[in-house]
Design a protein around this motif. Structure first.
Motif, PDB file in Angstrom:
ATOM      1  N   ARG A  38       0.866  -1.183   0.000  1.00 25.16           N
ATOM      2  CA  ARG A  38       0.000   0.000   0.000  1.00 25.16           C
ATOM      3  C   ARG A  38       0.892   1.218   0.000  1.00 25.16           C
ATOM      4  O   ARG A  38       2.117   1.121   0.039  1.00 25.16           O
ATOM      5  CB  ARG A  38      -0.909   0.003   1.233  1.00 25.16           C
ATOM      6  CG  ARG A  38      -0.165  -0.065   2.550  1.00 25.16           C
ATOM      7  CD  ARG A  38      -0.949   0.551   3.680  1.00 25.16           C
ATOM      8  NE  ARG A  38      -1.120   1.974   3.453  1.00 25.16           N
ATOM      9  CZ  ARG A  38      -1.684   2.793   4.323  1.00 25.16           C
ATOM     10  NH1 ARG A  38      -2.139   2.337   5.453  1.00 25.16           N
ATOM     11  NH2 ARG A  38      -1.802   4.079   4.075  1.00 25.16           N
ATOM     12  N   TYR A 157     -14.909   3.471  -7.290  1.00 25.37           N
ATOM     13  CA  TYR A 157     -15.172   2.096  -7.755  1.00 25.37           C
ATOM     14  C   TYR A 157     -16.547   1.989  -8.405  1.00 25.37           C
ATOM     15  O   TYR A 157     -16.699   1.352  -9.461  1.00 25.37           O
ATOM     16  CB  TYR A 157     -15.059   1.133  -6.578  1.00 25.37           C
ATOM     17  CG  TYR A 157     -15.409  -0.290  -6.942  1.00 25.37           C
ATOM     18  CD1 TYR A 157     -14.541  -1.064  -7.709  1.00 25.37           C
ATOM     19  CD2 TYR A 157     -16.615  -0.860  -6.516  1.00 25.37           C
ATOM     20  CE1 TYR A 157     -14.872  -2.371  -8.054  1.00 25.37           C
ATOM     21  CE2 TYR A 157     -16.946  -2.159  -6.845  1.00 25.37           C
ATOM     22  CZ  TYR A 157     -16.074  -2.908  -7.618  1.00 25.37           C
ATOM     23  OH  TYR A 157     -16.400  -4.203  -7.957  1.00 25.37           O
ATOM     24  N   SER A 163     -10.151   0.255 -10.771  1.00 23.12           N
ATOM     25  CA  SER A 163     -10.448  -1.169 -10.845  1.00 23.12           C
ATOM     26  C   SER A 163     -10.710  -1.731  -9.454  1.00 23.12           C
ATOM     27  O   SER A 163     -10.391  -1.095  -8.433  1.00 23.12           O
ATOM     28  CB  SER A 163      -9.270  -1.912 -11.483  1.00 23.12           C
ATOM     29  OG  SER A 163      -8.137  -1.842 -10.631  1.00 23.12           O
ATOM     30  N   SER A 164     -11.278  -2.938  -9.431  1.00 22.14           N
ATOM     31  CA  SER A 164     -11.512  -3.591  -8.136  1.00 22.14           C
ATOM     32  C   SER A 164     -10.188  -3.868  -7.426  1.00 22.14           C
ATOM     33  O   SER A 164     -10.106  -3.797  -6.194  1.00 22.14           O
ATOM     34  CB  SER A 164     -12.286  -4.892  -8.343  1.00 22.14           C
ATOM     35  OG  SER A 164     -11.567  -5.786  -9.159  1.00 22.14           O
ATOM     36  N   GLU A 165      -9.140  -4.166  -8.195  1.00 25.30           N
ATOM     37  CA  GLU A 165      -7.827  -4.413  -7.595  1.00 25.30           C
ATOM     38  C   GLU A 165      -7.292  -3.174  -6.898  1.00 25.30           C
ATOM     39  O   GLU A 165      -6.792  -3.242  -5.768  1.00 25.30           O
ATOM     40  CB  GLU A 165      -6.845  -4.869  -8.676  1.00 25.30           C
ATOM     41  CG  GLU A 165      -5.455  -5.203  -8.143  1.00 25.30           C
ATOM     42  CD  GLU A 165      -4.498  -5.656  -9.233  1.00 25.30           C
ATOM     43  OE1 GLU A 165      -3.310  -5.849  -8.921  1.00 25.30           O
ATOM     44  OE2 GLU A 165      -4.936  -5.789 -10.387  1.00 25.30           O
ATOM     45  N   GLN A 166      -7.410  -2.028  -7.572  1.00 27.85           N
ATOM     46  CA  GLN A 166      -6.956  -0.778  -6.964  1.00 27.85           C
ATOM     47  C   GLN A 166      -7.795  -0.431  -5.746  1.00 27.85           C
ATOM     48  O   GLN A 166      -7.274   0.012  -4.714  1.00 27.85           O
ATOM     49  CB  GLN A 166      -7.031   0.364  -7.983  1.00 27.85           C
ATOM     50  CG  GLN A 166      -6.627   1.735  -7.433  1.00 27.85           C
ATOM     51  CD  GLN A 166      -5.195   1.766  -6.939  1.00 27.85           C
ATOM     52  OE1 GLN A 166      -4.285   1.354  -7.668  1.00 27.85           O
ATOM     53  NE2 GLN A 166      -4.984   2.238  -5.725  1.00 27.85           N
ATOM     54  N   ARG A 168      -9.304  -2.479  -3.747  1.00 28.54           N
ATOM     55  CA  ARG A 168      -8.928  -3.371  -2.639  1.00 28.54           C
ATOM     56  C   ARG A 168      -7.600  -2.960  -2.019  1.00 28.54           C
ATOM     57  O   ARG A 168      -7.405  -3.094  -0.807  1.00 28.54           O
ATOM     58  CB  ARG A 168      -8.885  -4.822  -3.123  1.00 28.54           C
ATOM     59  CG  ARG A 168     -10.259  -5.416  -3.393  1.00 28.54           C
ATOM     60  CD  ARG A 168     -10.196  -6.920  -3.626  1.00 28.54           C
ATOM     61  NE  ARG A 168     -11.532  -7.461  -3.827  1.00 28.54           N
ATOM     62  CZ  ARG A 168     -12.108  -7.616  -5.002  1.00 28.54           C
ATOM     63  NH1 ARG A 168     -11.459  -7.282  -6.112  1.00 28.54           N
ATOM     64  NH2 ARG A 168     -13.332  -8.106  -5.091  1.00 28.54           N
ATOM     65  N   ARG A 169      -6.676  -2.494  -2.855  1.00 25.47           N
ATOM     66  CA  ARG A 169      -5.402  -2.014  -2.305  1.00 25.47           C
ATOM     67  C   ARG A 169      -5.623  -0.807  -1.403  1.00 25.47           C
ATOM     68  O   ARG A 169      -5.026  -0.698  -0.339  1.00 25.47           O
ATOM     69  CB  ARG A 169      -4.431  -1.657  -3.444  1.00 25.47           C
ATOM     70  CG  ARG A 169      -3.695  -2.850  -4.036  1.00 25.47           C
ATOM     71  CD  ARG A 169      -2.440  -2.408  -4.768  1.00 25.47           C
ATOM     72  NE  ARG A 169      -2.715  -1.451  -5.837  1.00 25.47           N
ATOM     73  CZ  ARG A 169      -2.951  -1.799  -7.103  1.00 25.47           C
ATOM     74  NH1 ARG A 169      -2.936  -3.072  -7.453  1.00 25.47           N
ATOM     75  NH2 ARG A 169      -3.190  -0.876  -8.015  1.00 25.47           N
ATOM     76  N   VAL A 242     -16.274  -3.369  -2.127  1.00 28.19           N
ATOM     77  CA  VAL A 242     -15.107  -4.232  -2.372  1.00 28.19           C
ATOM     78  C   VAL A 242     -14.629  -4.892  -1.085  1.00 28.19           C
ATOM     79  O   VAL A 242     -13.516  -5.427  -1.037  1.00 28.19           O
ATOM     80  CB  VAL A 242     -13.955  -3.421  -3.003  1.00 28.19           C
ATOM     81  CG1 VAL A 242     -14.337  -2.958  -4.389  1.00 28.19           C
ATOM     82  CG2 VAL A 242     -13.548  -2.240  -2.121  1.00 28.19           C
TER      83      VAL A 242
END
Length: 244
Positions: A38, A157, A163-166, A168-169, A242
């Motif tokens: 992070r 989001y 993105s979902s990845e970003q 979540r980070r 998320v």
């Protein structure tokens, strides 16, 4: 067995016991959780972790180690097998820690007068409350920033700006702070219980502990306030799209 051999073996047992006691009793604060990479910690996040770590050290390492030493010494002075008594005494010292071994006895030796001793104990709790107030203020600063960040992440989001990845980070940073605060709350509750035990010991000896109990009550309210803030943060985290 020669006296020198018994003494050497006892000292070895004592050293090993202290090492095990310090390992078992010490608590460590979490730094960033297990959520992956992070962004670097903000100044408030760094300060919160530093303040929490200092409180953890005073709660577990110093109190438990001092209790273990006192317990082990009691074992050495008692009848029976000294090595076994030292190990048992050290373990018992760790269990009761600050209250029975390191703090109460030292204060009773330092202050024979009950009123002076309680005044000194009350001053110690008051000073500790001041340190905890600083930590809670920093934690509230982090919580406010996390709420804003969480709202921004959720909005970005939902609008597909990230993105979902970003997402979540970004959420991982909020979760790491939440975990750090929960660790802090656990340490503070241990500290509060130490003071409650200290007050109980003094009250059992017939000492008026009203002043001390008042400061313990202040500590309890501050811990409860932080606990409520973290519970609210949990709800907001769980409500994030998320979070799963």
């Amino acid at each position: 067995m020669p006296i020198e051999s018994r003494t050497g073996r006892n000292l070895l047992y004592f050293s090993l016991t202290l090492a095990l006691v310090q390992t078992g009793c010490a608590t460590t604060s979490t730094s960033s959780g297990g959520y992956g990479a992070r962004a670097p910690l903000t100044p408030a996040e760094q300060r919160m972790r530093q303040q929490s770590s200092q409180l953890d050290a005073k709660t577990s390492l110093q109190g438990c180690a001092a209790g273990a030493v006192a317990g082990a010494l009691l074992g050495m002075l008692s009848d029976g097998k000294r090595s076994n008594n030292m190990m048992i005494g050290a373990a018992a010292g760790c269990a009761v820690g600050l209250a029975a071994n390191a703090y109460v006895q030292s204060k009773r030796q330092q202050y024979q007068n009950d009123e002076q001793r309680i005044a000194a104990m009350t001053a110690d709790v008051r000073a500790e409350n001041a340190r905890i107030s600083n930590l809670i203020a920093t934690s509230e600063e982090v919580i406010a920033a996390d709420r804003k960040r969480l709202a921004q992440v959720n909005a970005a989001y939902r609008s597909k700006a990230i993105s979902s990845e970003q997402a979540r980070r970004d959420l991982a940073g909020v979760k790491a702070n939440r975990d750090q605060m929960q660790s802090t709350i656990n340490s503070l509750k241990t500290k509060q219980q130490d003071w409650v035990d200290i007050s109980n010991l003094e009250r059992q000896s017939g000492t008026n502990t009203a002043q001390l109990d008042h400061e313990i009550g202040v500590l309890k309210k501050r811990i409860s306030g932080l606990e409520q803030e973290v519970a609210l943060m949990d709800k907001q985290i769980n409500a994030s799209p998320v979070a799963g």
